[in-house]
Design an enzyme around this catalytic site. Structure first.
Site, PDB file in Angstrom:
ATOM      1  N   CYS A   2      -4.621  -0.789  -7.173  1.00  0.00           N
ATOM      2  CA  CYS A   2      -5.722  -1.362  -7.965  1.00  0.00           C
ATOM      3  C   CYS A   2      -6.115  -2.747  -7.449  1.00  0.00           C
ATOM      4  CB  CYS A   2      -5.321  -1.509  -9.412  1.00  0.00           C
ATOM      5  SG  CYS A   2      -4.662  -0.020 -10.139  1.00  0.00           S
ATOM      6  N   ARG A  27      -7.530  -0.891  -0.255  1.00  0.00           N
ATOM      7  CA  ARG A  27      -6.249  -0.746  -0.955  1.00  0.00           C
ATOM      8  C   ARG A  27      -6.037   0.670  -1.474  1.00  0.00           C
ATOM      9  NH1 ARG A  27      -4.565  -6.134  -3.063  1.00  0.00           N
ATOM     10  NH2 ARG A  27      -3.587  -5.179  -4.856  1.00  0.00           N
ATOM     11  N   TRP A  74      -6.337   2.742  -9.042  1.00  0.00           N
ATOM     12  CA  TRP A  74      -5.555   3.820  -8.430  1.00  0.00           C
ATOM     13  C   TRP A  74      -4.717   4.378  -9.573  1.00  0.00           C
ATOM     14  CZ3 TRP A  74      -0.319   4.923  -7.443  1.00  0.00           C
ATOM     15  CH2 TRP A  74      -0.094   5.878  -6.459  1.00  0.00           C
ATOM     16  N   ASN A  98      -3.712  -4.591 -13.311  1.00  0.00           N
ATOM     17  CA  ASN A  98      -2.947  -3.906 -12.257  1.00  0.00           C
ATOM     18  C   ASN A  98      -1.513  -3.825 -12.735  1.00  0.00           C
ATOM     19  OD1 ASN A  98      -5.174  -3.961 -10.686  1.00  0.00           O
ATOM     20  ND2 ASN A  98      -4.371  -5.411  -9.183  1.00  0.00           N
ATOM     21  N   GLY A  99      -0.829  -2.755 -12.373  1.00  0.00           N
ATOM     22  CA  GLY A  99       0.581  -2.643 -12.728  1.00  0.00           C
ATOM     23  C   GLY A  99       0.799  -1.661 -13.859  1.00  0.00           C
ATOM     24  N   GLU A 479       7.995   8.812  11.809  1.00  0.00           N
ATOM     25  CA  GLU A 479       6.709   8.140  11.615  1.00  0.00           C
ATOM     26  C   GLU A 479       5.570   9.095  11.994  1.00  0.00           C
ATOM     27  OE1 GLU A 479       5.273   5.823  10.220  1.00  0.00           O
ATOM     28  OE2 GLU A 479       3.467   5.341  11.342  1.00  0.00           O
ATOM     29  N   LYS A 483       2.623  10.084   9.422  1.00  0.00           N
ATOM     30  CA  LYS A 483       1.207   9.877   9.748  1.00  0.00           C
ATOM     31  C   LYS A 483       0.426  11.158   9.557  1.00  0.00           C
ATOM     32  CE  LYS A 483       0.573   6.676   9.826  1.00  0.00           C
ATOM     33  NZ  LYS A 483       1.370   5.548   9.568  1.00  0.00           N
ATOM     34  N   GLU A 486       0.156  12.252   5.866  1.00  0.00           N
ATOM     35  CA  GLU A 486      -0.691  11.326   5.107  1.00  0.00           C
ATOM     36  C   GLU A 486      -2.171  11.647   5.252  1.00  0.00           C
ATOM     37  OE1 GLU A 486       0.620   6.758   4.888  1.00  0.00           O
ATOM     38  OE2 GLU A 486       0.680   7.541   6.919  1.00  0.00           O
ATOM     39  N   HIS A 502      20.951  22.756  12.567  1.00  0.00           N
ATOM     40  CA  HIS A 502      21.688  22.786  11.306  1.00  0.00           C
ATOM     41  C   HIS A 502      20.779  23.146  10.139  1.00  0.00           C
ATOM     42  CE1 HIS A 502      25.168  21.373  13.418  1.00  0.00           C
ATOM     43  NE2 HIS A 502      24.467  20.364  13.919  1.00  0.00           N
ATOM     44  N   LYS A 600      -3.093   1.664  -0.153  1.00  0.00           N
ATOM     45  CA  LYS A 600      -2.677   0.812   0.964  1.00  0.00           C
ATOM     46  C   LYS A 600      -1.518  -0.085   0.562  1.00  0.00           C
ATOM     47  CE  LYS A 600      -3.225  -0.951   5.054  1.00  0.00           C
ATOM     48  NZ  LYS A 600      -2.553  -0.106   6.057  1.00  0.00           N
TER      49      LYS A 600
HETATM   50  C1  G6P Z   1       1.913   2.563   1.333  1.00  0.00           C
HETATM   51  C2  G6P Z   1       1.017   2.879   2.527  1.00  0.00           C
HETATM   52  C3  G6P Z   1       1.873   3.066   3.777  1.00  0.00           C
HETATM   53  C4  G6P Z   1       2.746   1.840   3.989  1.00  0.00           C
HETATM   54  C5  G6P Z   1       3.629   1.570   2.761  1.00  0.00           C
HETATM   55  C6  G6P Z   1       4.379   0.256   2.865  1.00  0.00           C
HETATM   56  O1  G6P Z   1       2.632   3.692   0.983  1.00  0.00           O
HETATM   57  O2  G6P Z   1       0.259   4.041   2.286  1.00  0.00           O
HETATM   58  O3  G6P Z   1       1.019   3.223   4.895  1.00  0.00           O
HETATM   59  O4  G6P Z   1       3.537   2.024   5.110  1.00  0.00           O
HETATM   60  O5  G6P Z   1       2.804   1.484   1.601  1.00  0.00           O
HETATM   61  O6  G6P Z   1       3.448  -0.796   2.861  1.00  0.00           O
HETATM   62  P1  G6P Z   1       3.784  -2.265   3.304  1.00  0.00           P
HETATM   63  O7  G6P Z   1       2.531  -3.051   3.005  1.00  0.00           O
HETATM   64  O8  G6P Z   1       4.944  -2.723   2.469  1.00  0.00           O
HETATM   65  O9  G6P Z   1       4.119  -2.226   4.735  1.00  0.00           O
END
Ligand code: G6P
Length: 605
Positions: A2, A27, A74, A98-99, A479, A483, A486, A502, A600
């Site tokens: 948010c 965000r 959000w 927010n929160g 990673e 990616k 996501e 395994h 974000k």
């Molecule tokens: C969210 C984003 C990810 C990111 C993670 C940690 O889940 O979608 O892309 O890696 O937060 O974010 P930070 O700002 O702590 O690196």
């Protein structure tokens, strides 16, 4: 996550709030809204979906007024409907939040028992009703706001307008960031410096428990005990111009392709190529005395931490513990006296990582943070800040922040090894020279993107995709899988190649592509053997390597990587996996920059 903006101003608030909300789009959000005070009355417009929907609503039915609050939401409590969108309003107050208010259920029951009715399911509506009830008892706005804060539990940033008071706004910070912007004859509130970038560069970062009363020409900050406090003003470095995509179709694409440039900039801050040395900021502790390092982060930053563990243990021989922030503090971690805890976060605001940082700080650890946002809460609460200098990252799926974090962590590992006496000056100089070459090699990989684009198109129809690697390439495999899921919504998992047999190998058939990350040397032969096991079961192997070796004839595709040193290789291998995910997502037509359900900056637990 948010976003908040608030203006106590002298000219129409809506266009300026909309510009701020646009800056906050990165965000992640699924509804948006604004409210203003005009001739003493509160009015609002809210819309599910993107900001365009809200802009359309405002075009048909404009809102006047020089003071207003705006929000991108959000969804946490309740779906992203108009009824759940912020601002939440009564005839007396409008609120954005927010929160999460943890005791909202109990407050809601209390209000319902005294006759209040609720239109949606959000915790914020409860806050609006509670404040309204205080005002209805005849309390002055400030006293009513103080009472409200004393009743709320949880994590929140609030921004409040009161009917009939055009020259007044309240804000509060408890667990979620809130920033005051200072203007000329105007003042502002925002969830981060980005929200205020077009309004002011003079910022006051509120501290936990602070609340603030703003008028056009005054800002009064109070602490949790309602005592007036002075908080420092800092000058924001965030660019005022709107970040644009340039010639790129998506921010993510732009951010992938700018990596050679930004990594070069980052390394420029940490390397002294002439002297062949690493430059780290001054530290309030001595690296040579650090007995153990704890690395904590979430998401992509967590995989950066995992890569760093290999570097630190191998080069500096310091024991490293790595954990996901949301698990770390709840498992009662064992700290070692004089230990260094490092928190990696692009945003510097991720709630779980911040809570882990505070846990380690309370336990007396030295605290370092590796962040992209310099004014962020983590940066401000750390003993040592190692900025990654990636520039604003807008795409929700992190790309350049990952490689820039890795560049900082690699530099740090080398310096730690030097301070510990594990490597001599000549070895440091070799590492420095290797790091210096990374940007050129990154550019070379990106120039070969057509090949990876065509592989991505081929595999985009798959239902499941595996990424495998060994050693330092295991976190790169994870990673890669993160990616891909996501942004393309294809189910993907990253495995240690040796672990496949395994369990996961049961998934393999002719429909499952397996991306093998196996640079020549080190453990590559062992990874290649595992890839052979996959091919024997008709799995489609895509090999990322500088050596196609013995499996050349049988594999499905090969993306040729340039040969590179061990230190920078993980940074380089991040690129093809980013490109693969990006082009697979483009092929599938997903919302690459704002994938569904993701945010974000995740400022809730
Ligand atoms: C969210 C984003 C990810 C990111 C993670 C940690 O889940 O979608 O892309 O890696 O937060 O974010 P930070 O700002 O702590 O690196």
């Amino acid at each position: 996550m948010c976003g908040i903006v608030g203006i106590v101003g002298q000219s129409p608030a809506v266009p300026r709030m909309m510009e701020s909300l646009k800056r906050l789009e990165y965000r992640g959000y699924d509804s948006a809204g604004v409210a203003t005070l005009s001739k003493g009355s509160l009015e609002r417009r809210r819309a599910p979906g993107k900001l365009d929907a809200l802009a359309g609503l405002l075009a048909n039915s404009p809102l006047e007024g020089n003071s207003g609050i705006g929000h991108t939401r959000w969804a946490t409590h309740g779906e992203p409907t108009e009824a759940n969108a912020h601002p939440h309003m009564t005839d007396k107050v409008a609120i954005v939040h927010n929160g999460i208010i943890e005791n909202f259920k109990e407050l809601k029951d209390e209000l319902t028992a005294s006759g209040a009715e609720f239109e949606g399911e959000t915790d914020t509506e409860v806050v609006a009703k509670l404040l309204t009830r205080e005002l209805e008892t005849g309390a002055e706005p400030r006293a009513a706001f103080q009472t409200l804060l004393s009743r709320l539990q949880g994590a929140f940033a609030l921004c409040v307008l009161v009917a009939g008071k055009e020259n007044l706004m309240f804000g509060a910070r408890e667990g979620s960031p809130l920033v005051v912007g200072l203007g000329d004859g105007e003042n502002y509130l925002g969830s981060d410096a980005m929200a205020l970038a077009g309004l002011s560069n003079r910022l006051i970062y509120l501290e936990e428990g602070d609340w603030v009363e703003l008028t056009r020409d005054s800002v009064q900050v109070f602490d949790r005990a309602n005592t007036p406090v002075e908080r420092a003003t800092s000058i924001s470095q965030v660019a005022t111009t709107m970040i644009d995509k340039g010639n790129h179709r998506h921010f993510m694409q732009k951010e992938i392709y700018e990596q050679p440039t930004v990594v070069a900039q980052t390394l420029g801050r940490y390397l002294d190529p002439n002297a062949g040395t690493i430059r780290l900021p001054d530290m309030p502790f001595d690296l040579k005395d650090v007995p153990k390092i704890t690395l904590v982060a979430c998401g992509t930053s967590f995989y950066a931490a995992q890569v760093a563990r290999y570097w630190i243990e191998k080069i500096a021989r310091v024991p490293v513990e790595v954990d996901i922030a949301s698990e770390f503090r709840y498992r009662d971690p064992v700290y070692v006296d004089g230990g260094l805890a490092i928190f990696i976060s692009q945003s510097g605001e991720t709630m779980d990582t911040l809570a882990a940082l505070r846990h380690a700080k309370d336990a007396g650890q030295h605290i370092a943070s590796i962040v992209n946002v310099l004014g962020s809460t983590m940066a401000r609460e750390s003993d040592l800040v190692l900025p990654i200098h990636a520039g604003p990252e807008v795409g929700v799926a992190s790309t350049k922040a990952f490689t820039c974090s890795l560049s900082v962590l690699a530099s740090f590992a080398v310096q730690l090894a030097a301070d510990k006496g594990e490597i001599d000056a000549a070895t440091v100089a070799n590492y420095v020279s290797e790091l210096e070459h990374a940007p050129a090699l990154m550019a070379k990989i990106l120039s070969d993107d057509e090949k990876i684009e065509s592989i991505a198109r081929d595999i985009a129809t798959a239902r499941d995709i595996l990424f495998v690697g060994r050693g330092i390439y295991f976190p790169i495999a994870m990673e890669g899988a993160l990616k891909l899921k996501e942004i393309s919504y294809i189910h993907a998992e990253g495995y240690a190649a040796g672990e496949l047999k395994h369990g996961p190998i049961a998934l393999i058939d002719e429909n499952v592509p397996v991306i093998g990350i196996a640079p020549d040397g080190g453990l590559s032969e062992k990874t290649v053997s595992n890839l052979q096991e996959i091919m024997a079961r008709k799995g489609k192997v895509v090999l990322l390597s500088d050596n196609k070796g013995s499996i050349a004839d049988d594999m499905y595709a090969h993306f040729e990587m340039p040969p590179a040193g061990d230190l920078i290789s993980p940074i380089l291998y991040a690129l093809p996996i980013q490109l693969l995910s990006y082009y697979a997502a483009v092929e599938k037509g997903t919302d690459v920059d704002m994938p569904r359900n993701l945010a974000k900056s995740v400022t809730v637990e």
